[in-house]
Design a protein around this motif. Structure first.
Motif, PDB file in Angstrom:
ATOM      1  N   PHE A  20      25.096  49.662  50.901  1.00  0.00           N
ATOM      2  CA  PHE A  20      24.714  49.800  52.303  1.00  0.00           C
ATOM      3  C   PHE A  20      25.731  50.595  53.104  1.00  0.00           C
ATOM      4  CE2 PHE A  20      22.294  46.179  50.868  1.00  0.00           C
ATOM      5  CZ  PHE A  20      21.061  46.393  51.458  1.00  0.00           C
ATOM      6  N   ARG A  21      27.015  50.349  52.870  1.00  0.00           N
ATOM      7  CA  ARG A  21      28.050  51.072  53.609  1.00  0.00           C
ATOM      8  C   ARG A  21      29.395  50.842  52.937  1.00  0.00           C
ATOM      9  NH1 ARG A  21      30.807  47.700  57.487  1.00  0.00           N
ATOM     10  NH2 ARG A  21      29.989  45.566  57.488  1.00  0.00           N
ATOM     11  N   PRO A  22      30.340  51.756  53.140  1.00  0.00           N
ATOM     12  CA  PRO A  22      31.674  51.574  52.565  1.00  0.00           C
ATOM     13  C   PRO A  22      32.344  50.335  53.158  1.00  0.00           C
ATOM     14  CG  PRO A  22      31.345  53.838  53.272  1.00  0.00           C
ATOM     15  CD  PRO A  22      30.206  53.053  53.833  1.00  0.00           C
ATOM     16  N   LEU A  23      33.077  49.620  52.321  1.00  0.00           N
ATOM     17  CA  LEU A  23      33.764  48.408  52.773  1.00  0.00           C
ATOM     18  C   LEU A  23      35.166  48.363  52.201  1.00  0.00           C
ATOM     19  CD1 LEU A  23      30.925  45.771  52.177  1.00  0.00           C
ATOM     20  CD2 LEU A  23      31.627  46.707  54.385  1.00  0.00           C
ATOM     21  N   SER A  24      36.041  47.681  52.910  1.00  0.00           N
ATOM     22  CA  SER A  24      37.391  47.439  52.413  1.00  0.00           C
ATOM     23  C   SER A  24      37.392  46.184  51.547  1.00  0.00           C
ATOM     24  CB  SER A  24      38.350  47.247  53.588  1.00  0.00           C
ATOM     25  OG  SER A  24      38.020  46.061  54.293  1.00  0.00           O
ATOM     26  N   ALA A  25      38.475  45.955  50.849  1.00  0.00           N
ATOM     27  CA  ALA A  25      38.588  44.751  50.012  1.00  0.00           C
ATOM     28  C   ALA A  25      38.454  43.471  50.845  1.00  0.00           C
ATOM     29  CB  ALA A  25      39.901  44.771  49.236  1.00  0.00           C
ATOM     30  N   PRO A  26      39.109  43.364  52.013  1.00  0.00           N
ATOM     31  CA  PRO A  26      38.933  42.151  52.825  1.00  0.00           C
ATOM     32  C   PRO A  26      37.482  41.948  53.279  1.00  0.00           C
ATOM     33  CG  PRO A  26      40.912  43.297  53.507  1.00  0.00           C
ATOM     34  CD  PRO A  26      40.193  44.212  52.559  1.00  0.00           C
ATOM     35  N   GLN A  27      36.777  43.037  53.577  1.00  0.00           N
ATOM     36  CA  GLN A  27      35.384  42.913  53.993  1.00  0.00           C
ATOM     37  C   GLN A  27      34.508  42.433  52.843  1.00  0.00           C
ATOM     38  OE1 GLN A  27      35.009  46.970  55.465  1.00  0.00           O
ATOM     39  NE2 GLN A  27      34.794  46.240  57.570  1.00  0.00           N
ATOM     40  N   VAL A  28      34.755  42.951  51.652  1.00  0.00           N
ATOM     41  CA  VAL A  28      34.006  42.495  50.479  1.00  0.00           C
ATOM     42  C   VAL A  28      34.308  41.026  50.208  1.00  0.00           C
ATOM     43  CG1 VAL A  28      33.756  42.743  47.975  1.00  0.00           C
ATOM     44  CG2 VAL A  28      33.833  44.775  49.440  1.00  0.00           C
ATOM     45  N   ALA A  29      35.563  40.647  50.326  1.00  0.00           N
ATOM     46  CA  ALA A  29      35.956  39.256  50.107  1.00  0.00           C
ATOM     47  C   ALA A  29      35.233  38.323  51.075  1.00  0.00           C
ATOM     48  CB  ALA A  29      37.473  39.114  50.265  1.00  0.00           C
ATOM     49  N   ALA A  30      35.158  38.733  52.339  1.00  0.00           N
ATOM     50  CA  ALA A  30      34.487  37.909  53.338  1.00  0.00           C
ATOM     51  C   ALA A  30      32.994  37.791  53.054  1.00  0.00           C
ATOM     52  CB  ALA A  30      34.718  38.497  54.732  1.00  0.00           C
ATOM     53  N   ALA A  31      32.377  38.894  52.656  1.00  0.00           N
ATOM     54  CA  ALA A  31      30.945  38.888  52.383  1.00  0.00           C
ATOM     55  C   ALA A  31      30.600  38.032  51.173  1.00  0.00           C
ATOM     56  CB  ALA A  31      30.445  40.315  52.176  1.00  0.00           C
ATOM     57  N   LEU A  32      31.456  38.079  50.153  1.00  0.00           N
ATOM     58  CA  LEU A  32      31.204  37.318  48.927  1.00  0.00           C
ATOM     59  C   LEU A  32      31.802  35.919  48.971  1.00  0.00           C
ATOM     60  CD1 LEU A  32      31.814  39.994  46.143  1.00  0.00           C
ATOM     61  CD2 LEU A  32      29.657  39.310  47.205  1.00  0.00           C
ATOM     62  N   GLN A  33      32.588  35.657  50.008  1.00  0.00           N
ATOM     63  CA  GLN A  33      33.267  34.369  50.166  1.00  0.00           C
ATOM     64  C   GLN A  33      34.178  34.070  48.969  1.00  0.00           C
ATOM     65  OE1 GLN A  33      30.099  31.535  50.957  1.00  0.00           O
ATOM     66  NE2 GLN A  33      30.041  32.091  53.113  1.00  0.00           N
ATOM     67  N   VAL A  34      35.005  35.087  48.659  1.00  0.00           N
ATOM     68  CA  VAL A  34      36.002  34.928  47.598  1.00  0.00           C
ATOM     69  C   VAL A  34      37.363  35.278  48.183  1.00  0.00           C
ATOM     70  CG1 VAL A  34      34.350  35.516  45.794  1.00  0.00           C
ATOM     71  CG2 VAL A  34      35.760  37.322  46.778  1.00  0.00           C
ATOM     72  N   HIS A  35      38.427  34.974  47.449  1.00  0.00           N
ATOM     73  CA  HIS A  35      39.780  35.283  47.912  1.00  0.00           C
ATOM     74  C   HIS A  35      39.973  36.806  47.921  1.00  0.00           C
ATOM     75  CE1 HIS A  35      44.166  35.375  48.140  1.00  0.00           C
ATOM     76  NE2 HIS A  35      44.097  34.108  48.543  1.00  0.00           N
ATOM     77  N   PRO A  36      40.691  37.348  48.920  1.00  0.00           N
ATOM     78  CA  PRO A  36      40.922  38.800  48.971  1.00  0.00           C
ATOM     79  C   PRO A  36      41.528  39.366  47.695  1.00  0.00           C
ATOM     80  CG  PRO A  36      41.528  37.802  51.059  1.00  0.00           C
ATOM     81  CD  PRO A  36      41.196  36.667  50.122  1.00  0.00           C
ATOM     82  N   ARG A  37      42.412  38.618  47.036  1.00  0.00           N
ATOM     83  CA  ARG A  37      43.009  39.123  45.793  1.00  0.00           C
ATOM     84  C   ARG A  37      41.943  39.279  44.713  1.00  0.00           C
ATOM     85  NH1 ARG A  37      47.401  35.585  46.958  1.00  0.00           N
ATOM     86  NH2 ARG A  37      46.549  34.064  45.494  1.00  0.00           N
ATOM     87  N   THR A  38      40.991  38.337  44.684  1.00  0.00           N
ATOM     88  CA  THR A  38      39.903  38.423  43.707  1.00  0.00           C
ATOM     89  C   THR A  38      39.057  39.649  43.972  1.00  0.00           C
ATOM     90  OG1 THR A  38      39.837  36.011  43.507  1.00  0.00           O
ATOM     91  CG2 THR A  38      37.895  37.230  42.773  1.00  0.00           C
ATOM     92  N   ALA A  39      38.724  39.884  45.241  1.00  0.00           N
ATOM     93  CA  ALA A  39      37.917  41.055  45.600  1.00  0.00           C
ATOM     94  C   ALA A  39      38.652  42.346  45.266  1.00  0.00           C
ATOM     95  CB  ALA A  39      37.572  41.009  47.086  1.00  0.00           C
TER      96      ALA A  39
END
Length: 244
Positions: A21-40
Motif C-alpha cells: 500500500f505504501r512505503p513504511l519504516s521498521a517502527p511503522q511495520v512493527a506497530a501495524a503487525l504488533q511486534v517488537h521493533p527489533r523483530t520487524a
C-alpha cells in the motif's frame, strides 16, 4: 500455538501486504503487525537482503516491495487455477451484460482484480487493480461472507471516495447483512462518481475465495445482478467439481 517458523512465515506475508500500500519504516511495520521493533527490523532486513524489498537512504529508511515481488505476483496470478478457471465466466459476464467484468480476490484491506474483460481487453489472468473493499461491489461481496476479514477491515480508518461512500463500521455491517440476504453486493457511485457495479461471491471449500462482478456507468443493477449471481454460482460449482 503456531510454531515459530509458521509465525515468521505469516508475518513475512503480512509485511509484504502492508508495504504493497505504501512505503513504511521498521517502527511503522512493527506497530501495524504488533511486534517488537527489533523483530520487524530483522524481518525487513532479511527481505531486503533477499531482494524482495528496497529501502530509501534518507533518515526515514522506508521499505517498499521490489520489482521481484511484482514479477512473482504476476506469475502466481497467471498460473493460479482459480483465475484460469474463471476466464470463461468473466468473458460470458461481459458478453451478456456489455459491462466491464472482473474477478477479484481479497488482499489485506482491499480487493485485487485478477481477471478483467472489457470492450478493449480480453480476459486473461493478471494482477490489474487494487481497489478498496468497503466501497466496491467485489470488495463488499467478499466482506459479506468473510467475517474475520470484515472485522479486520472495519477496525481500520476507512477512506471516503465520494459522497456516497460508507465509512461508518455500523453502516457497513448493515450493508454486509443486506448483501448476504440478497446474495450480491452493489456499488452505486461509492468508489467512483457515476459508476455502478454488482458482484457476487465465489466459493471454494466453503469459503468465499473471490467475487465475480460487473461495472460501468450505465449498469442496471437489478438486471445485471441476476446474471452475476448465476455465473458466480456456476463458477462455484465448477470449482467444487475440480476439487472432487
Amino acid at each position: 500455538m503456531p510454531s515459530c517458523e509458521a509465525w515468521y512465515v505469516a508475518r513475512t506475508m503480512q509485511t509484504l501486504e502492508l508495504l504493497a500500500f505504501r512505503p513504511l519504516s521498521a517502527p511503522q511495520v512493527a506497530a501495524a503487525l504488533q511486534v517488537h521493533p527489533r523483530t520487524a527490523r530483522r524481518l525487513l532486513t532479511r527481505l531486503k537482503d533477499e531482494g524482495y524489498l528496497t529501502r530509501t537512504d534518507d533518515a526515514r529508511r522506508l521499505y517498499s516491495p521490489s520489482m521481484r515481488v511484482v514479477a512473482l505476483a504476476g506469475q502466481i496470478v497467471a498460473h493460479a487455477p482459480l483465475a484460469r478457471r474463471a476466464l470463461p465466466y468473466v468473458a460470458r459476464l461481459h458478453e451478456q451484460t456489455g459491462a466491464d467484468a472482473h474477478l477479484a480476490v481479497p488482499s489485506y484491506q482491499s480487493a485485487l482484480c485478477v481477471v478483467h474483460h472489457d470492450a478493449d481487453t480480453t480476459a486473461r489472468p493478471q494482477p490489474r487493480e487494487l481497489v478498496p473493499s468497503h466501497c466496491t461491489a467485489t470488495g463488499k461481496a467478499l466482506l459479506g461472507w468473510r467475517d474475520p476479514w470484515r472485522e479486520s477491515v472495519l477496525s481500520q480508518p476507512l477512506e471516503r471516495f465520494t459522497e456516497r461512500t460508507l465509512v461508518d463500521p455500523a453502516d457497513l455491517e448493515r450493508d454486509a447483512e443486506l448483501t448476504r440476504e440478497r446474495g450480491y453486493a452493489t456499488d452505486d457511485g461509492e468508489f467512483r462518481d457515476g459508476v455502478r457495479a454488482v458482484a457476487a461471491p465465489v466459493f471454494s471449500g466453503g469459503e468465499a475465495v473471490a467475487a465475480l462482478g460487473a461495472s460501468g456507468p450505465s449498469v442496471d443493477i437489478e438486471a445485471v445482478a441476476e446474471r452475476v449471481v448465476v455465473l458466480a454460482g456456476e463458477l462455484t460449482h465448477a470449482l467444487q467439481e475440480d476439487h472432487g
